[in-house]
Motif scaffolding. Structure first.
Motif, PDB file in Angstrom:
ATOM      1  N   VAL A  18       0.854  -1.185   0.000  1.00 63.86           N
ATOM      2  CA  VAL A  18       0.000   0.000   0.000  1.00 63.86           C
ATOM      3  C   VAL A  18       0.893   1.241   0.000  1.00 63.86           C
ATOM      4  N   SER A  55       2.163   5.023   0.406  1.00 62.28           N
ATOM      5  CA  SER A  55       1.851   6.107   1.326  1.00 62.28           C
ATOM      6  C   SER A  55       1.110   7.223   0.594  1.00 62.28           C
ATOM      7  N   PRO A  56       0.104   7.814   1.239  1.00 62.41           N
ATOM      8  CA  PRO A  56      -0.605   8.932   0.622  1.00 62.41           C
ATOM      9  C   PRO A  56       0.159  10.259   0.746  1.00 62.41           C
ATOM     10  N   CYS A  83      -1.953  15.241   2.724  1.00 60.50           N
ATOM     11  CA  CYS A  83      -2.424  13.863   2.525  1.00 60.50           C
ATOM     12  C   CYS A  83      -3.759  13.564   3.202  1.00 60.50           C
ATOM     13  N   ARG A  95      -4.223  12.810   6.355  1.00 57.30           N
ATOM     14  CA  ARG A  95      -4.118  11.941   7.529  1.00 57.30           C
ATOM     15  C   ARG A  95      -4.041  12.749   8.816  1.00 57.30           C
ATOM     16  N   TRP A 149       1.482   4.784  10.638  1.00 58.01           N
ATOM     17  CA  TRP A 149       1.746   4.263   9.295  1.00 58.01           C
ATOM     18  C   TRP A 149       2.918   3.282   9.194  1.00 58.01           C
ATOM     19  N   ARG A 176      -3.557   0.251   6.739  1.00 60.79           N
ATOM     20  CA  ARG A 176      -3.106   1.280   5.797  1.00 60.79           C
ATOM     21  C   ARG A 176      -4.202   1.619   4.786  1.00 60.79           C
ATOM     22  N   LEU A 177      -4.900   0.597   4.298  1.00 59.82           N
ATOM     23  CA  LEU A 177      -6.000   0.836   3.358  1.00 59.82           C
ATOM     24  C   LEU A 177      -7.103   1.663   4.023  1.00 59.82           C
ATOM     25  N   VAL A 184      -5.904   5.255   4.242  1.00 58.20           N
ATOM     26  CA  VAL A 184      -5.966   5.911   2.927  1.00 58.20           C
ATOM     27  C   VAL A 184      -7.401   6.318   2.604  1.00 58.20           C
ATOM     28  N   ARG A 185      -8.351   5.440   2.888  1.00 58.46           N
ATOM     29  CA  ARG A 185      -9.766   5.756   2.610  1.00 58.46           C
ATOM     30  C   ARG A 185     -10.251   6.936   3.448  1.00 58.46           C
ATOM     31  N   ALA A 207      -8.586  10.182   2.220  1.00 55.84           N
ATOM     32  CA  ALA A 207      -9.155  10.638   0.947  1.00 55.84           C
ATOM     33  C   ALA A 207     -10.487  11.339   1.179  1.00 55.84           C
TER      34      ALA A 207
END
Length: 72
Positions: free
Chosen positions: A23, A25-26, A41, A43, A51, A59-60, A63-64, A67
């Motif tokens: 995954v 990193s954002p 990002c 977060r 992280w 991690r997923l 990220v969700r 976002a």
């Protein structure tokens, strides 16, 4: 022989091992925190801290959530 200040600092900091992950990193290298959330990002500070050792499933989820903060 005396250790340099840089060497002493490097020896004193013990970072946790990074968990291998697929995954990405954002992080966008726009690290500015406003109200506890990175404007680059999305977060939270806790998510950024978690992280390196988080498994892919976490991690997923990070990220969700991140976002969603960026979009809305």
């Amino acid at each position: 022989m005396t250790a340099s200040r840089h060497q002493m600092t490097a020896m004193a900091i013990q970072l946790p091992p990074t968990v291998p992950s697929s995954v990405p990193s954002p992080c966008r290298n726009v690290c500015r925190v406003k109200r506890g959330i990175c404007t680059g990002c999305g977060r939270t500070l806790a998510e950024i801290e978690a992280w390196p050792t988080a498994p892919d499933s976490e991690r997923l989820a990070i990220v969700r959530r991140a976002a969603g903060r960026i979009r809305g």
